[in-house]
Design a protein around this motif. Structure first.
Motif, PDB file in Angstrom:
ATOM      1  N   THR A 125      66.171  28.637  26.073  1.00  0.00           N
ATOM      2  CA  THR A 125      64.924  27.734  25.670  1.00  0.00           C
ATOM      3  C   THR A 125      64.062  27.584  26.968  1.00  0.00           C
ATOM      4  O   THR A 125      64.318  27.791  28.029  1.00  0.00           O
ATOM      5  N   MET A 126      62.710  27.319  26.550  1.00  0.00           N
ATOM      6  CA  MET A 126      61.652  27.292  27.551  1.00  0.00           C
ATOM      7  C   MET A 126      61.038  25.894  27.372  1.00  0.00           C
ATOM      8  O   MET A 126      60.982  25.385  25.870  1.00  0.00           O
ATOM      9  N   GLY A 127      60.610  25.157  28.369  1.00  0.00           N
ATOM     10  CA  GLY A 127      60.226  23.708  28.119  1.00  0.00           C
ATOM     11  C   GLY A 127      59.135  23.413  29.251  1.00  0.00           C
ATOM     12  O   GLY A 127      58.835  23.979  30.200  1.00  0.00           O
ATOM     13  N   TRP A 128      58.384  22.232  28.937  1.00  0.00           N
ATOM     14  CA  TRP A 128      57.476  21.739  29.920  1.00  0.00           C
ATOM     15  C   TRP A 128      58.009  20.195  30.077  1.00  0.00           C
ATOM     16  O   TRP A 128      58.392  19.428  29.095  1.00  0.00           O
ATOM     17  N   TYR A 129      58.046  19.921  31.553  1.00  0.00           N
ATOM     18  CA  TYR A 129      58.234  18.407  31.955  1.00  0.00           C
ATOM     19  C   TYR A 129      56.933  18.092  32.800  1.00  0.00           C
ATOM     20  O   TYR A 129      56.550  18.864  33.181  1.00  0.00           O
ATOM     21  N   LEU A 130      56.848  16.682  32.885  1.00  0.00           N
ATOM     22  CA  LEU A 130      55.971  15.864  33.674  1.00  0.00           C
ATOM     23  C   LEU A 130      56.578  15.069  34.662  1.00  0.00           C
ATOM     24  O   LEU A 130      57.590  14.485  34.400  1.00  0.00           O
ATOM     25  N   GLN A 131      55.818  14.896  35.773  1.00  0.00           N
ATOM     26  CA  GLN A 131      56.364  14.053  36.620  1.00  0.00           C
ATOM     27  C   GLN A 131      55.087  13.208  37.221  1.00  0.00           C
ATOM     28  O   GLN A 131      54.228  13.799  37.931  1.00  0.00           O
ATOM     29  N   ALA A 132      55.019  11.912  36.872  1.00  0.00           N
ATOM     30  CA  ALA A 132      53.996  11.312  37.378  1.00  0.00           C
ATOM     31  C   ALA A 132      54.435  10.439  38.811  1.00  0.00           C
ATOM     32  O   ALA A 132      55.443  10.269  38.967  1.00  0.00           O
ATOM     33  N   PRO A 133      53.379  10.193  39.600  1.00  0.00           N
ATOM     34  CA  PRO A 133      53.715   9.641  41.065  1.00  0.00           C
ATOM     35  C   PRO A 133      54.497   8.471  40.828  1.00  0.00           C
ATOM     36  O   PRO A 133      54.477   7.658  39.949  1.00  0.00           O
TER      37      PRO A 133
ATOM     38  N   ARG B 277      61.018  12.677  36.739  1.00  0.00           N
ATOM     39  CA  ARG B 277      60.366  13.798  35.733  1.00  0.00           C
ATOM     40  C   ARG B 277      61.223  13.653  34.317  1.00  0.00           C
ATOM     41  O   ARG B 277      62.433  13.250  34.339  1.00  0.00           O
ATOM     42  N   GLU B 278      60.134  13.919  33.421  1.00  0.00           N
ATOM     43  CA  GLU B 278      60.578  13.688  32.134  1.00  0.00           C
ATOM     44  C   GLU B 278      60.250  14.811  31.008  1.00  0.00           C
ATOM     45  O   GLU B 278      59.362  15.436  31.412  1.00  0.00           O
ATOM     46  N   LEU B 279      60.980  15.064  30.092  1.00  0.00           N
ATOM     47  CA  LEU B 279      60.648  15.956  29.071  1.00  0.00           C
ATOM     48  C   LEU B 279      59.650  15.955  28.183  1.00  0.00           C
ATOM     49  O   LEU B 279      59.147  14.601  27.934  1.00  0.00           O
ATOM     50  N   VAL B 280      58.631  17.097  28.180  1.00  0.00           N
ATOM     51  CA  VAL B 280      57.286  16.796  27.339  1.00  0.00           C
ATOM     52  C   VAL B 280      57.838  17.415  25.904  1.00  0.00           C
ATOM     53  O   VAL B 280      57.546  16.822  24.881  1.00  0.00           O
ATOM     54  N   ALA B 281      58.033  18.911  26.197  1.00  0.00           N
ATOM     55  CA  ALA B 281      58.545  19.511  24.894  1.00  0.00           C
ATOM     56  C   ALA B 281      59.339  20.672  25.353  1.00  0.00           C
ATOM     57  O   ALA B 281      59.158  21.124  26.424  1.00  0.00           O
ATOM     58  N   HIS B 282      60.283  21.006  24.355  1.00  0.00           N
ATOM     59  CA  HIS B 282      60.861  22.332  24.888  1.00  0.00           C
ATOM     60  C   HIS B 282      60.913  22.982  23.460  1.00  0.00           C
ATOM     61  O   HIS B 282      60.770  22.661  22.017  1.00  0.00           O
ATOM     62  N   ILE B 283      61.099  24.714  23.534  1.00  0.00           N
ATOM     63  CA  ILE B 283      61.097  25.394  22.119  1.00  0.00           C
ATOM     64  C   ILE B 283      62.402  26.302  22.429  1.00  0.00           C
ATOM     65  O   ILE B 283      62.254  27.041  23.811  1.00  0.00           O
ATOM     66  N   THR B 284      63.149  26.589  21.469  1.00  0.00           N
ATOM     67  CA  THR B 284      64.141  27.467  21.542  1.00  0.00           C
ATOM     68  C   THR B 284      63.645  28.992  21.270  1.00  0.00           C
ATOM     69  O   THR B 284      62.428  29.242  20.875  1.00  0.00           O
ATOM     70  N   ARG B 285      64.428  29.864  21.522  1.00  0.00           N
ATOM     71  CA  ARG B 285      64.089  31.291  21.596  1.00  0.00           C
ATOM     72  C   ARG B 285      63.624  31.745  20.087  1.00  0.00           C
ATOM     73  O   ARG B 285      62.634  32.441  19.610  1.00  0.00           O
TER      74      ARG B 285
END
Length: 122
Positions: free
Chosen positions: A33-41, A45-53
């Protein structure tokens, strides 16, 4: 070792678009799995989206219909197309990859990029 390098962040006006990229390199047998997370000040950190192979995607409710995650397995790269950006999307965005490596045996390890700043402001 494995390195993740993000690019594509920056300053954009509300309603605008950005495309983030993340390339994984190093001692990689395969990537799950690859993904993107965000962290605001001041926030976690929280999940934005992820995608499996295989291409199955998951999105946070806050970005559904606005963001699209995709990947190129041959290039070990994941993308995040962000449209209709809002000020509340402002954060540091981190790439994550679950990498299968051989170190005596085959095992999965989690890796993180250094983060890229996305600022949505007029």
């Amino acid at each position: 070792q494995v390195q993740l390098v993000e690019s594509g962040g920056g300053l954009v006006q509300p309603g605008g678009s950005l495309r983030l990229s993340c390339v994984a390199s190093g001692s990689i047998f395969s990537i799950n799995t690859m993904g993107w997370y965000l962290q605001a000040p001041g926030k976690q950190r929280e999940l934005v989206a992820h995608i499996t192979r295989g291409g199955t995607t998951t999105y946070a409710d806050s970005v559904k219909g606005r963001f699209t995650i995709s990947r190129d397995n041959a290039k070990n790269t994941v993308y995040l197309q962000m449209n209709s950006l809002k000020p509340e999307d402002t954060a540091v965005y981190y790439c994550n990859a679950n990498v299968r490596r051989y170190s005596g045996t085959y095992q999965f390890y989690d890796y993180w990029g250094q983060g890229t700043q996305v600022t949505v402001s007029s």
